[in-house]
Design an enzyme around this catalytic site. Structure first.
Site, mmCIF file in Angstrom:
data_model
loop_
_atom_site.group_PDB
_atom_site.id
_atom_site.type_symbol
_atom_site.label_atom_id
_atom_site.label_comp_id
_atom_site.label_asym_id
_atom_site.label_seq_id
_atom_site.Cartn_x
_atom_site.Cartn_y
_atom_site.Cartn_z
ATOM 1 C CD GLN A 191 -2.320 1.165 2.907
ATOM 2 O OE1 GLN A 191 -1.697 0.599 3.810
ATOM 3 N NE2 GLN A 191 -3.428 1.817 3.128
ATOM 4 C CB SER A 206 2.336 6.750 4.735
ATOM 5 O OG SER A 206 1.241 6.183 5.385
ATOM 6 C CB SER A 208 3.548 -3.196 5.505
ATOM 7 O OG SER A 208 3.352 -2.328 6.582
ATOM 8 C CD GLU A 211 -4.579 0.157 6.661
ATOM 9 O OE1 GLU A 211 -4.943 1.218 6.096
ATOM 10 O OE2 GLU A 211 -3.397 -0.126 6.874
ATOM 11 C CD GLU A 214 -2.245 10.070 19.387
ATOM 12 O OE1 GLU A 214 -2.020 9.391 18.365
ATOM 13 O OE2 GLU A 214 -1.688 9.870 20.477
HETATM 14 C C1 LIG Z 1 4.007 -0.949 11.356
HETATM 15 C C2 LIG Z 1 3.529 0.108 10.389
HETATM 16 C C3 LIG Z 1 3.162 -0.276 9.119
HETATM 17 C C4 LIG Z 1 2.733 0.693 8.201
HETATM 18 N N1 LIG Z 1 2.414 0.279 6.937
HETATM 19 C C5 LIG Z 1 2.036 1.200 6.022
HETATM 20 C C6 LIG Z 1 1.773 0.803 4.678
HETATM 21 O O1 LIG Z 1 1.890 -0.377 4.306
HETATM 22 N N2 LIG Z 1 1.429 1.747 3.783
HETATM 23 C C7 LIG Z 1 1.285 3.054 4.139
HETATM 24 O O2 LIG Z 1 0.925 3.850 3.265
HETATM 25 N N3 LIG Z 1 1.546 3.476 5.406
HETATM 26 C C8 LIG Z 1 1.926 2.574 6.351
HETATM 27 N N4 LIG Z 1 2.209 2.976 7.637
HETATM 28 C C9 LIG Z 1 2.189 4.400 7.946
HETATM 29 C C10 LIG Z 1 1.049 4.850 8.854
HETATM 30 O O3 LIG Z 1 -0.169 4.861 8.172
HETATM 31 C C11 LIG Z 1 1.448 6.241 9.375
HETATM 32 O O4 LIG Z 1 2.609 6.074 10.157
HETATM 33 C C12 LIG Z 1 0.353 6.865 10.203
HETATM 34 O O5 LIG Z 1 -0.746 7.215 9.412
HETATM 35 C C13 LIG Z 1 0.860 8.143 10.951
HETATM 36 O O6 LIG Z 1 1.473 9.017 10.088
HETATM 37 P P1 LIG Z 1 2.926 9.623 10.418
HETATM 38 O O7 LIG Z 1 3.823 8.485 10.744
HETATM 39 O O8 LIG Z 1 3.313 10.494 9.298
HETATM 40 O O9 LIG Z 1 2.754 10.468 11.752
HETATM 41 P P2 LIG Z 1 2.206 11.956 11.853
HETATM 42 O O10 LIG Z 1 0.964 12.088 11.032
HETATM 43 O O11 LIG Z 1 3.319 12.901 11.570
HETATM 44 O O12 LIG Z 1 1.795 12.053 13.373
HETATM 45 C C14 LIG Z 1 2.734 12.351 14.419
HETATM 46 C C15 LIG Z 1 1.966 12.418 15.724
HETATM 47 O O13 LIG Z 1 1.027 13.527 15.688
HETATM 48 C C16 LIG Z 1 -0.286 13.060 15.976
HETATM 49 N N5 LIG Z 1 -1.267 13.771 15.154
HETATM 50 C C17 LIG Z 1 -1.164 14.058 13.831
HETATM 51 N N6 LIG Z 1 -2.270 14.705 13.411
HETATM 52 C C18 LIG Z 1 -3.090 14.824 14.483
HETATM 53 C C19 LIG Z 1 -4.378 15.398 14.677
HETATM 54 N N7 LIG Z 1 -5.041 15.960 13.680
HETATM 55 N N8 LIG Z 1 -4.928 15.324 15.920
HETATM 56 C C20 LIG Z 1 -4.255 14.737 16.957
HETATM 57 N N9 LIG Z 1 -3.011 14.188 16.819
HETATM 58 C C21 LIG Z 1 -2.448 14.228 15.608
HETATM 59 C C22 LIG Z 1 -0.271 11.567 15.584
HETATM 60 O O14 LIG Z 1 -1.275 10.854 16.272
HETATM 61 C C23 LIG Z 1 1.141 11.171 16.010
HETATM 62 O O15 LIG Z 1 1.175 10.895 17.386
HETATM 63 C C24 LIG Z 1 2.645 2.044 8.581
HETATM 64 C C25 LIG Z 1 3.010 2.429 9.879
HETATM 65 C C26 LIG Z 1 3.459 1.489 10.770
HETATM 66 C C27 LIG Z 1 3.856 1.907 12.159
#
Ligand SMILES: Cc1cc2nc3c(=O)[nH]c(=O)nc-3n(C[C@H](O)[C@H](O)[C@H](O)COP(=O)(O)OP(=O)(O)OC[C@H]3O[C@@H](n4cnc5c(N)ncnc54)[C@H](O)[C@@H]3O)c2cc1C
Length: 429
Positions: A144, A147, A179, A262, A386
């Site tokens: 997928q 992100s 992933s 998902e 969150e």
């Molecule tokens: C094990 C794992 C597998 C994954 N696999 C995939 C995959 O296959 N494909 C894919 O596309 N993505 C994948 N992801 C990515 C995942 O979807 C993102 O990590 C997730 O959506 C959070 O985005 P970010 O890491 O950019 O954090 P950010 O969006 O930068 O968030 C940072 C922090 O700020 C908080 N925050 C952000 N916005 C808000 C808000 N509006 N209100 C309150 N708090 C907020 C978040 O909760 C977090 O604590 C994976 C992640 C993990 C950990």
């Protein structure tokens, strides 16, 4: 406590499961009996654990392809795409039968749980016939590509571009946390096709060939020590217009189906890093429930586990009447990921010093520590806790929307405001 409240858990590691009911399960049981070595199937039917040597000797990929050929890897799919047309209750019974026989389950989480429902809802006939049978037969694997480094929770801000190139599209950009990208044949991808529209309106959903020479996968190391996900760089990747899913610019709506599926699927997923409540109870019981703090934590977690099971049933009841997965998926995703994290933390607490120094033969400690180290990832993957709380607040409880100043602003303008020196090239056509 152990004998009065949880008699069945004190001695058994696994909860007794039955072979499932109905004609489909009977068909599956007879297939498993012919497919598995005699000692395996007979032992299971007598309630005995499978000899680890038999498990180690099984060729998992071959087994899954043979299971896929029967339609039982994805029973929920229509028969014309390689499934069994099974109802949600039959799907649950089939999963219970596979679990009972202790055989591997289909390991393409993205293909089965994200791509298949999305293509069923939005794909053309040609796309369904092209991609679904290979998911059902466990021959193709998916990842997928959603992100990005600057677009996770705020996914709609994504910057990967798809521009018209001949009859098709040329895609360039960077994705992250993908992933199983290193072993995927195809990907579902979100890319910006209309930069002059507000951020949610200018995204299109594509299928991308992961073997294209413009795709580069760079694995990332996690704190468990493994490389489960990767960064993916896309440079002029050629995508035909036949691989566009849904209308141009409607990618956000298509992705909504994917994300809802998902969340619902993550709530019932039990992967290698998972530590079940039964396992924690077995661990607590093994030392005679002698630690009152661990006993208290275990009982509280057991109650949460039961609440989750009931909530999952409620969320699935929606699917049973043919409705698409709804925001209930956010409740179960939030609840299951935090529960799983907390069960692993309690197990590590129970291990004491064994959690930081264990012998190579101590699989029990290694499994608990691995589940503990993977715990935080669960509360991030598929949308953070969150974000799930925001969704529940807005769509379930009807609270006011979170303020979002750039909701109606053209995406190109947001980019310019963020970094005045960045120019967004005018290459939409
Ligand atoms: C094990 C794992 C597998 C994954 N696999 C995939 C995959 O296959 N494909 C894919 O596309 N993505 C994948 N992801 C990515 C995942 O979807 C993102 O990590 C997730 O959506 C959070 O985005 P970010 O890491 O950019 O954090 P950010 O969006 O930068 O968030 C940072 C922090 O700020 C908080 N925050 C952000 N916005 C808000 C808000 N509006 N209100 C309150 N708090 C907020 C978040 O909760 C977090 O604590 C994976 C992640 C993990 C950990």
């Amino acid at each position: 406590v152990s004998s009065e409240i949880m008699p069945s858990y004190t001695t058994a590691q696994r909860r007794p499961a039955d072979e499932g009911e109905g004609a489909l399960c009977a068909e599956l049981v007879s297939w498993l009996i012919t497919e598995l070595p005699d000692e395996w199937s007979t032992g299971v039917r007598l309630g005995q654990p499978v000899d680890p040597q038999l498990t180690a000797a099984l060729d998992v990929d071959l087994f899954l392809r043979r299971l896929g050929a029967t339609g039982f890897a994805t029973p929920e799919l229509p028969r014309e795409y390689g499934g069994k047309d099974a109802t949600p209750d039959e799907v649950r019974s089939i999963a219970s039968t596979l679990n009972h026989f202790m055989v591997p389950s289909p390991n393409d989480f993205v293909g089965v749980n994200l791509v298949a429902p999305t293509l069923l809802a939005w794909g053309t006939d040609a796309q369904k016939h092209r991609y679904l049978p290979a998911i059902a037969s466990c021959t193709d694997r998916w990842c997928q590509l959603f992100s990005e480094p600057g677009a996770g929770s705020d996914l709609a801000s994504l910057t990967t571009r798809a521009v018209r190139f001949g009859d098709g599209w040329s895609v360039s950009g960077q994705k992250v946390w993908t992933s199983r990208a290193h072993r995927a044949d195809h990907a579902i991808l979100l890319a910006r096709t209309e930069p002059d529209l507000p951020k949610r309106q200018g995204i299109t959903f594509f299928v991308v060939d992961m073997h294209d020479p413009g795709v580069e996968v760079r694995p990332l190391r996690q704190m468990t020590g493994e490389s489960h996900f990767s960064e993916v760089f896309l440079q002029d990747v050629q995508v035909s217009d036949d691989a566009r899913v849904g209308p141009r610019g409607a990618g956000w709506k298509v992705a909504f189906s994917t994300l809802m599926s998902e969340r619902t699927s993550l709530s019932v997923m039990q992967d290698d890093h998972h530590l079940a409540i039964d396992d924690l109870i077995r661990r607590s019981a093994a030392n005679g429930w002698s630690n009152p703090a661990l006993r208290d934590r275990t009982i509280q977690l057991l109650v949460r586990d039961r609440v989750l099971q009931l909530t999952n049933l409620r969320a699935q009841a929606r699917l049973r009447v043919g409705a698409p997965p709804g925001p209930e998926g956010s409740i179960t995703k939030l609840f299951s990921s935090e529960l799983s994290r907390d069960i692993a933390a309690a197990a590590v607490y129970g291990l004491g010093s064994r959690a930081s120094a264990w012998t190579p033969a101590d699989d029990d400690a290694a499994h608990a520590v691995d589940a503990f180290l993977f715990g935080p990832a669960r509360t991030i993957a598929g949308g953070t806790s969150e974000i799930q709380r925001n969704i529940i607040g807005e769509r379930v409880l009807g609270l006011p929307r979170e303020p979002e100043v750039d909701r109606e602003v053209p995406w190109r303008e947001i980019q310019t405001r963020r970094s005045p020196r960045t120019t967004v090239s005018d290459d939409t056509q």
